[in-house]
Design a protein around this motif. Structure first.
Motif, PDB file in Angstrom:
ATOM      1  N   PRO A  66     130.482  32.565  48.065  1.00 18.20           N
ATOM      2  CA  PRO A  66     129.057  32.932  47.951  1.00 18.20           C
ATOM      3  C   PRO A  66     128.186  32.029  48.820  1.00 18.20           C
ATOM      4  O   PRO A  66     128.482  30.845  49.001  1.00 18.20           O
ATOM      5  CB  PRO A  66     128.762  32.709  46.465  1.00 18.20           C
ATOM      6  N   ALA A  67     127.124  32.606  49.365  1.00 12.84           N
ATOM      7  CA  ALA A  67     126.314  31.855  50.327  1.00 12.84           C
ATOM      8  C   ALA A  67     125.685  30.616  49.697  1.00 12.84           C
ATOM      9  O   ALA A  67     125.765  29.511  50.258  1.00 12.84           O
ATOM     10  CB  ALA A  67     125.240  32.764  50.917  1.00 12.84           C
ATOM     11  N   VAL A  68     125.051  30.782  48.558  1.00 18.85           N
ATOM     12  CA  VAL A  68     124.375  29.625  47.947  1.00 18.85           C
ATOM     13  C   VAL A  68     125.419  28.641  47.422  1.00 18.85           C
ATOM     14  O   VAL A  68     126.321  29.011  46.679  1.00 18.85           O
ATOM     15  CB  VAL A  68     123.432  30.084  46.819  1.00 18.85           C
ATOM     16  N   GLY A  69     125.291  27.407  47.830  1.00 16.32           N
ATOM     17  CA  GLY A  69     126.250  26.377  47.452  1.00 16.32           C
ATOM     18  C   GLY A  69     127.350  26.166  48.471  1.00 16.32           C
ATOM     19  O   GLY A  69     128.135  25.224  48.363  1.00 16.32           O
ATOM     20  N   LYS A  70     127.410  27.061  49.463  1.00 10.85           N
ATOM     21  CA  LYS A  70     128.455  26.963  50.473  1.00 10.85           C
ATOM     22  C   LYS A  70     128.192  25.761  51.385  1.00 10.85           C
ATOM     23  O   LYS A  70     127.053  25.516  51.794  1.00 10.85           O
ATOM     24  CB  LYS A  70     128.416  28.250  51.299  1.00 10.85           C
ATOM     25  N   SER A  71     129.238  25.057  51.706  1.00 10.95           N
ATOM     26  CA  SER A  71     129.074  23.902  52.595  1.00 10.95           C
ATOM     27  C   SER A  71     129.053  24.350  54.050  1.00 10.95           C
ATOM     28  O   SER A  71     129.634  25.375  54.407  1.00 10.95           O
ATOM     29  CB  SER A  71     130.198  22.892  52.359  1.00 10.95           C
ATOM     30  N   PHE A  72     128.388  23.584  54.874  1.00 11.00           N
ATOM     31  CA  PHE A  72     128.317  23.880  56.302  1.00 11.00           C
ATOM     32  C   PHE A  72     128.235  22.578  57.087  1.00 11.00           C
ATOM     33  O   PHE A  72     127.992  21.506  56.517  1.00 11.00           O
ATOM     34  CB  PHE A  72     127.108  24.776  56.634  1.00 11.00           C
TER      35      PHE A  72
END
Lengths: 128, 760
Positions: A66-72
């Motif tokens: 899921p996009a929210v919480g995803k590390s980058f």
């Protein structure tokens, strides 16, 4: 009985996703090896897949988080200095992790650190 | 984290000598800033490449300016002036409309109002805690509200009536479901019990504040100056709003879409009034009653939308306008920041055509505000034209895909790298959305504006997809032109819309940008005419001429794109909503309108491949003596472009394919093909029929990039390199490489006055 309040109804997709993720995490945990971790850090993906045909099963699962919480990888100074960030809800500042979680001078090492962090986030023991 | 503290935009994308454009700048901290005109040649700072090349240019616009902080109004709404207070309703009134709220749970949202939020004066129909509320206020602290006890189901149409009986001192409010098989998210099988009504006593006379009627929001307060700021913007559709004098008692006809007998409307807005085969104007809203209360849309809400009575039989708003009475409002839409201009530049007569920017600096903060200078109107100053794809720049303007779409990294095939500009865009909604993003209510964004800071259209920016993309990628080509000593002019998609084929005909050869993906019919017509009449095109790009775009005829800084029914699509228009409001034309893929890119350019989009790039293997046609001039200096066994700044090869990001079935001209030579793309490279959806396994670059024979060449009539011809990454290889080894050599061989020949040798 008629439906009178939308708040009485939740999206039960969440139930199916819970089962799905449990199954996939078990697969990812089983496929992951120290050698695969090292190859992820050092080689381009096509070559890694040649050595580990199921490598993409691990990577695709992590990429589809899921996009929210995803590390980058946060390019604090592009081509010079990188850190790790977490995606937040649109309209809010992204979360940049403390430097103790890593400061990198190249993208490859930063991506590898994010790879390891994503594994941690799904509860997989990552070999050192 | 470094914050973006200064940013700006220009009034228009391109100018010719003698033309003027204005610069609009906002600073987080008011104070002086320095402005300097810059000519930009190369925009990528990758240390493996030639580096950024930009040059200061003397110009009267250079100097010190007083920076201000400008507010941006977000959200679509309709504003109806009512200076005489006729719609103030102090003697009693009724308001009716059809409503499909798409985020009723999002807090307070204005549906229709003549209300000052600052002093709670006037009347307002709102959504609060998911339910409708009708409120009046005297502006001195007294308010009364009728509040429904049933919440709205999201994306379901209701008929809503609110009344104020001045004599009785009473408010009423009623909602009635009008869900049919097609107008809402779910259909008639759902046993809804959400019809409701409420009443409240009013012991005061409501105020009539000096504000306009606002549909889909609330006036923040009585405006100071000309601007009414609007808050509590709505997400959702409104259809057929109307206001009557007096409190109606028989509301049955209204729920059926009929007007009550003998009760004239003070105002009756028909959002589809004025529609023609060419669409519907974006801003005007017509009062079809006798009151003359015409309104104006602000921030480009979606028009040509299916209404409360859409039955699914008709899919085009121009042929069944009576079922397309809805406007879909979004609280985060934006058509123009409307900041005042800080500076104006009239282009000097001797300023050479090219890529420019106004560099603005305030302390450590800096922004480059790009624009393009063409040759003097009606002339050419070179044989070569570089056509800058400003429609595609707009389509991608301020994309926030990685931070919102969980599938983004599965598409790119890599862990994302984001920089401050990406984070700024996602944090601050006032930058607006791209046609790759979703509004907060889940609807894809179908309009994109030039008139806002476009932070991802800047030199030194690498796109969230993992490589330079659009503007900074196109600067690879201008850098190479300059390094090779080619003289060239630039023009933009916006110029092509105005001048058509006549613009292209002034040049012996026209070169595309690296990703001219979004195209209007007029632009395609111009290319096809030019090439058919002997023009020469170099399509040094991938995924070009793919999505249908329209330019708003009244607001040319704005484009419209509706994605669907197939394609590599970030979102899909809902049933019945694929046609463009600004042109009346079908949206989606050009391929679905019998204009696959192959028909004019030889190749068309076949696969995305954003993780690695590869080189091209020469095909048998490369040995054809008639094209030996293209391969001068290149050995017959050389792989072309197995190097480069983008993914390590010239074929990557997005690649195109030769396909006779889609219209590649039969006399086309297939010169080279790039294979070896990865497991993450995927066949585009429109070329998949059954979604079977084996559609990756490793397994599917169509997942490749093809270099093709054909000659048209009258000495014209088209070269297609079919890859977004091509120009990223031009500078390899100090510009001495076979991508550079091949490109130069073709460009030099195409630029000559003599016709191309025909190949049939």
């Amino acid at each position: 009985m008629p439906l009178s309040d939308p708040l009485d109804y939740r999206d039960k997709t969440a139930d199916a996703l819970e089962v799905f993720h449990a199954r996939r995490r078990e697969v990812v945990g089983r496929l992951l090896t120290p050698e695969m971790l090292e190859l992820q850090r050092t080689m381009r993906e096509p070559e890694t897949i040649e050595k580990y045909p199921h490598y993409h099963l691990v990577m695709n699962y992590l990429r589809l988080a899921p996009a929210v919480g995803k590390s980058f990888v946060y390019a604090e100074e592009p081509y010079r200095r990188y850190r790790i960030g977490l995606i937040t809800q649109r309209g809010t500042p992204a979360e940049i992790l403390d430097e103790s979680r890593g400061v990198f001078d190249n993208e490859r090492d930063a991506r590898h650190a994010v790879f390891r962090l994503r594994l941690e986030h799904i509860g997989i023991d990552v070999p050192a | 984290m470094t914050k973006i503290a200064i940013r700006g935009y220009t009034s228009r994308p391109s100018v010719a000598p003698g033309d003027s454009l204005t610069f609009h700048v906002s600073c987080d901290v008011p104070g002086e800033y320095e402005a300097q005109l810059i000519r930009i040649v190369q925009g990528e700072p990758d240390p493996n490449g030639p580096g950024v090349k930009e040059f200061e240019v003397d110009a009267p616009v250079n100097g010190t300016y007083q920076g201000r902080t400008h507010r941006t109004q977000l959200g679509g709404y309709v504003e109806v002036p009512d200076p005489d207070g006729v719609l103030g309703g102090v003697d009693g009134f009724s308001v009716h409309l059809f409503l499909a709220a798409t985020t009723p749970q999002f807090g307070r949202q204005g549906v229709i109002s003549r209300w000052s939020e600052a002093d709670h004066a006037g009347w307002a129909l709102t959504i609060e805690d998911g339910a409708l509320v009708f409120t009046v206020g005297d502006g001195n602290g007294a308010t009364a509200s009728a509040r429904l006890g049933r919440r709205l189901f999201a994306d379901a149409f209701y008929s809503v009536v609110a009344t104020y009986d001045a004599a009785a001192g009473r408010l009423t409010l009623e909602q009635h479901s009008v869900v049919n098989s097609t107008n809402s998210r779910f259909g008639k099988v759902v046993p809804l019990d959400t019809d409701a009504n409420a009443a409240a006593d009013v012991s005061f006379t409501p105020a009539v504040p000096d504000v306009p009627v606002i549909i889909a929001g609330l006036a923040e307060g009585v405006p100071e100056g000309e601007r009414t700021w609007v808050v509590a913007n709505l997400n959702g559709k409104i259809d057929a709003p109307k206001i009557f004098a007096g409190a109606l008692t028989d509301v049955g006809p209204l729920h059926r879409g009929e007007l009550p007998d003998g009760v004239p409307a003070l105002a009756r807005w028909d959002f589809i009034a004025g529609v023609t085969r060419e669409g519907i104007a974006s801003d005007p809203v017509k009062d079809v009653g006798d009151g003359g209360f015409d309104g104006v849309c602000v921030n480009q809400p979606d028009r040509g939308m299916t209404g409360w009575n859409w039955d699914g039989r008709w899919e085009v708003f121009t042929t069944a306008p009576e079922q397309y009475g809805a406007i879909w409002f979004h609280a985060d839409s934006l058509d123009d920041c409307r900041w005042p201009a800080d500076a104006e530049l009239t282009i000097p007569s001797d300023l050479r055509s090219g890529c420019y920017a106004l560099r603005v600096r305030q302390g450590e903060a800096e922004d480059h505000i790009p624009f393009f200078v063409t040759a003097p109107r009606g002339t050419a100053t070179a044989k070569i034209l570089f056509l800058v794809p400003t429609f595609s720049y707009r389509a991608y303007a301020n994309t926030q895909v990685v931070q919102n779409a969980e599938s983004a990294q599965a598409v790119t095939g890599q862990i994302s790298v984001l920089e401050d500009r990406d984070l700024e865009i996602n944090e601050k909604p006032e930058y607006g959305l791209s046609t790759y993003d979703y509004h907060a209510d889940g609807r894809g964004c179908q309009y994109s504006s030039w008139r806002r800071p476009i932070l991802n259209m800047r030199p030194r920016y690498r796109h969230e997809f993992g490589a330079v993309w659009q503007y900074p990628a196109d600067l690879h080509f201008t850098d190479w032109l300059e390094a090779q000593g080619f003289e060239y002019d630039v023009a933009t998609d916006d110029d092509l819309m105005v001048e058509g084929a006549e613009l292209l005909k002034r040049y012996n050869v026209v070169v595309t940008g690296t990703h001219p993906e979004y195209y209007a019919r007029e632009m395609l017509d111009a290319w096809e005419t030019y090439i058919a009449e002997g023009g020469r095109a170099m399509y040094l790009a991938g995924n070009g001429f793919y999505w249908i775009a329209s330019q708003d005829p009244d607001k040319p800084w704005l484009i419209e794109v509706r994605k669907g029914e197939s394609g590599d699509q970030a979102w899909r228009a809902r049933p019945g909503e694929l046609y463009h409001a600004t042109s009346g034309e079908r949206g989606g893929l050009w391929r679905m309108r019998a204009r696959a890119p192959q028909k004019v350019f030889g190749t068309g989009y076949i696969a995305h491949c954003l993780d690695i790039s590869v080189g091209y293997t020469q095909m048998p046609d490369a040995a054809d003596e008639r094209v030996a001039w293209m391969f001068e200096g290149i050995g017959p066994d050389e792989t072309i472009g197995d190097f480069g700044l983008i993914g390590g090869g010239a074929a990557g990001l997005e690649v195109d394919q030769y396909d006779l079935t889609l219209g590649t001209p039969p006399n086309t030579l297939l010169l080279a093909s790039a294979f070896g793309l990865s497991q993450n490279a995927r066949l585009v959806p429109e070329s998949q029929y059954f979604a079977h396994a084996g559609m990756s670059g490793e397994q599917h024979p169509a997942v490749r990039g093809d270099i093709t060449y054909y000659t048209s009539g009258n000495g014209g011809g088209v070269l297609a390199t079919s890859s977004m990454a091509w120009c990223g290889s031009l500078s390899h080894n100090d510009y001495d490489n076979n991508v550079s050599r091949f490109t130069a061989n073709v460009l030099r020949r195409f630029a000559e006055d003599r016709p191309l040798e025909e190949i049939v």
